[in-house]
Each structure stands twice: as structure tokens, then as C-alpha cells.
Design a protein around this motif. Structure first.
Motif, PDB file in Angstrom:
ATOM      1  N   ARG A  51       0.921  -1.097   0.149  1.00 36.24           N
ATOM      2  CA  ARG A  51      -0.416   0.068   0.033  1.00 36.24           C
ATOM      3  C   ARG A  51       0.751   1.267   0.255  1.00 36.24           C
ATOM      4  O   ARG A  51       2.003   0.968   0.428  1.00 36.24           O
ATOM      5  CB  ARG A  51      -0.635   0.040   1.098  1.00 36.24           C
ATOM      6  N   LYS A  67       2.656   4.230   1.129  1.00 38.15           N
ATOM      7  CA  LYS A  67       2.663   4.576   3.053  1.00 38.15           C
ATOM      8  C   LYS A  67       2.381   5.451   3.228  1.00 38.15           C
ATOM      9  O   LYS A  67       2.486   6.366   2.481  1.00 38.15           O
ATOM     10  CB  LYS A  67       3.986   4.072   3.267  1.00 38.15           C
ATOM     11  N   ASN A 125      -4.849   4.406   5.272  1.00 43.26           N
ATOM     12  CA  ASN A 125      -4.073   3.353   5.711  1.00 43.26           C
ATOM     13  C   ASN A 125      -4.170   2.549   6.924  1.00 43.26           C
ATOM     14  O   ASN A 125      -3.794   1.831   7.600  1.00 43.26           O
ATOM     15  CB  ASN A 125      -2.715   3.454   6.042  1.00 43.26           C
TER      16      ASN A 125
END
Length: 315
Positions: free
Chosen positions: A132, A134, A207
Motif C-alpha cells: 500500500r 505509505k 492506511n
DNA sequence: GAGCCTTTGAAGAAT
DNA sequence: ATTCTTCAAAGGCTC
């Protein structure tokens, strides 16, 4: 030489052989195209981490689609071609590897992640953490990254564990002058801007792990925080948590007191339910020694300040 | 393999 | 507006 016109070579510059193995050829042209990089390592198990010096920072990621397993055959074919030509001089059709567009949209920290995790195919990682986007690093994180190796090389620090090093660097960070800190704040600003440029749609909330249970408990809000109570003019008296805009130490302790008090009163139904200060005073040490009670001692100065000036209110 | 520990700062949710 | 949580990095450690 001219791979396009020679009748004995195919479109990617490999010699045509009589053996029927067309499947070993790469599916896409691998050389003589813009945006491609030459293989300078004469190694058929070409390691992509060696590409790093060939690509100018800040964007040097490994392509998301470039899977070593699927391309190994092509690599072998290219390497044998290279070896053959190099025997008679410098090769004119050096095999190339693509420098995909996907790489150009990745930021330095993603690149770091990919390179440090080897040559895993991100597509196969099933949306793991590494896959993903960050968060951009803040000033302190950049400082940590910058100084971790330095401190671990210093006398007495080589045996330190990671969190001990972080503690020490946290202490050093606080002692840093504003000028020195400013350097990292500038870097963090640039990092943030680059991140926003690359991922305009990204948000920090992307996130947040939805499976992680939320710790936030409104019931813990039992009194005014020392920050709110003392005001901006008395910032020097705030506890370290208020300074960090985190849950105030007063709130931490009060919520513990409240919790323990509720447990006690639940077991002692005959007792008067009015709040008394005796249980409050004893609770932090009665409860299991956690971070709150430990911090209480180190924060006694701040606490004293806040309590002296009216003290926290308990509803 | 996931999560913890430990630090500060930033973002965003919750109140 | 204020408070609070989570996540960034690192790597050893535990489960």
C-alpha cells in the motif's frame, strides 16, 4: 546488426533458430526502445537490486509487472546472445530491460520498501502492508532514519535494541536546536509535497486498518486536560502528552482511577457511591504497573502544576 | 507471519 | 476547537 531487417533475427534481435521454442522469447520487445535500460550485469540471474545505481534517484523502483520468474527465460536468452556477440567485440545490441511507467509513479519510500523486500512481485502479495501507499515520513522519522546507523556505530550503542535507539534518538531530538530541526522539517515538507503530487487521491485514512479495533473510548474523557485547563499562555506547564497533542497524562490517570473506582464500587454495593479522593489517590499504584503509573512519577512536576492550579475536574 | 516495543509528528476521526 | 488514535521507520523479540 539490424535486428529489424535481418532475416535471421526476430523482432527482438535474437537469432532465429531452427529449434521450435518460440515460447522462450519475451512477450514484449526488450531492447532499442525509449525508456529502457541496458543490462550491464553479465549475469543470467540478474539481480534487480544491482539496477539501483543505474537509475537516478529519487525514483528507482522495480516494475510492478516485472517478475523475475516469468522473465528468467527471456533473460537467459538475452544473456547468451550478449555473450556470443561480446566474443567478437563490444556488442551492439545489448539486451535492455524496460523502465516501466509504473516505476515513475512511485515514491522513494516505496522504492526502498520494494528493494528491501527483495524481488517479490507486488501483485502476488495480496495487498499486504508492503503493497500500500505509505504515509510520507515526518521530520522526526527522517531524523531517525538519518541517525539510526550513526548511533548504532557509536561506542556503547552497538548493542542497543531498536527501541532503545529510538529512545535515545528521541532524547537527542528534543535537545536539537530549532535550526537543526528545521532541516528535517524542510525535508519532511518536500517529502509530503512529492507524496501529494504522486498520489493526489491518497489520504492517511486509507492506511487505517479497518480490522483493528478502535481504542478510542469517549467514556475516558473524565476531566479537563491540563492543556485545556492551563491555556496556551502556560504551555510550559503542559504535560508531555498535551505537548504532543496526545491523550493527556491527567486524563490517563483519571480514566484509570475512574475504571478502578467503578470496579470497586460494583463489588461494594453497600458503600456510599459518592466519589472520594482516597480511592483516587491509591488507585494508580494499586493497579497493575503500566505506562500510566510509571509515567506519573516522571510527570509529577507537570501534574503538580496542573493540580495546583485548580486540579482536574471529575464529573 | 503478525504484533509489540519505543520515539515524534502529522492526519484525521471523534467529541 | 480540542482531544485522541493511528501510522510512518527499525529490528529484535514473543506468540
Amino acid at each position: 546488426m539490424d535486428s529489424k531487417q535481418s532475416p535471421t533475427t526476430n523482432r527482438v534481435g535474437f537469432p532465429q533458430t531452427s529449434s521450435p521454442h518460440p515460447q522462450i522469447l519475451p512477450p514484449l520487445p526488450l531492447n532499442l526502445l525509449p525508456g529502457m535500460l541496458p543490462i550491464t550485469q553479465y549475469n543470467q540471474f540478474y539481480n534487480f537490486s544491482r539496477m539501483a545505481p543505474m537509475i537516478t534517484p529519487p525514483f528507482l523502483p522495480v516494475p510492478a509487472i516485472f517478475n523475475m520468474q516469468t522473465n528468467l527465460m527471456a533473460m537467459q536468452a538475452m544473456t547468451s546472445q550478449l555473450n556470443a556477440t561480446s566474443q567478437s567485440g563490444f556488442p551492439t545490441n545489448i539486451p535492455m530491460v524496460p523502465f516501466p511507467e509504473a516505476m515513475k509513479t512511485m515514491s522513494s519510500f516505496q522504492i526502498d520498501t520494494i528493494l528491501s523486500t527483495g524481488q517479490q512481485d507486488p501483485a502476488n502479495q495480496n495487498h499486504k502492508k508492503e503493497n500500500r501507499i505509505k504515509k510520507p515520513l515526518n521530520a522526526f522519522m527522517l531524523y531517525l532514519k538519518d541517525n539510526r546507523k550513526t548511533i548504532s556505530g557509536e561506542n556503547g550503542y552497538s548493542e542497543m535494541t531498536s527501541f532503545e535507539i529510538n529512545k535515545e534518538l528521541g532524547r537527542r531530538w528534543r535537545e536539537l536546536s530549532n535550526e537543526e530541526k528545521q532541516k528535517y522539517f524542510e525535508m519532511a515538507k518536500i517529502e509530503k509535497e512529492q507524496h501529494k503530487e504522486k498520489y493526489p487521491e491518497w489520504s492517511a485514512k486509507d492506511n487505517i486498518n479497518p480490522n483493528k479495533p478502535k481504542k478510542y473510548n469517549p467514556a475516558q474523557k473524565v476531566g479537563k486536560m491540563c492543556r485545556a485547563q492551563l491555556g496556551e499562555e502556560n504551555k510550559s506547564k503542559w504535560c508531555q502528552y498535551c505537548l504532543r497533542r496526545q491523550k493527556c497524562i491527567v486524563s490517563r490517570i483519571l480514566s484509570e482511577i475512574s475504571q478502578t473506582h467503578n470496579e470497586k464500587t460494583a463489588g461494594e454495593t453497600s458503600n456510599d457511591s459518592t466519589e472520594n479522593s482516597s480511592s483516587s489517590k491509591t488507585t494508580p499504584s494499586d493497579s497493575s504497573p503500566n505506562q500510566v503509573s510509571i509515567t506519573l512519577q516522571s510527570q509529577s512536576g507537570s501534574l503538580t502544576n496542573s493540580e495546583k492550579e485548580g486540579g482536574p475536574e471529575i464529573d
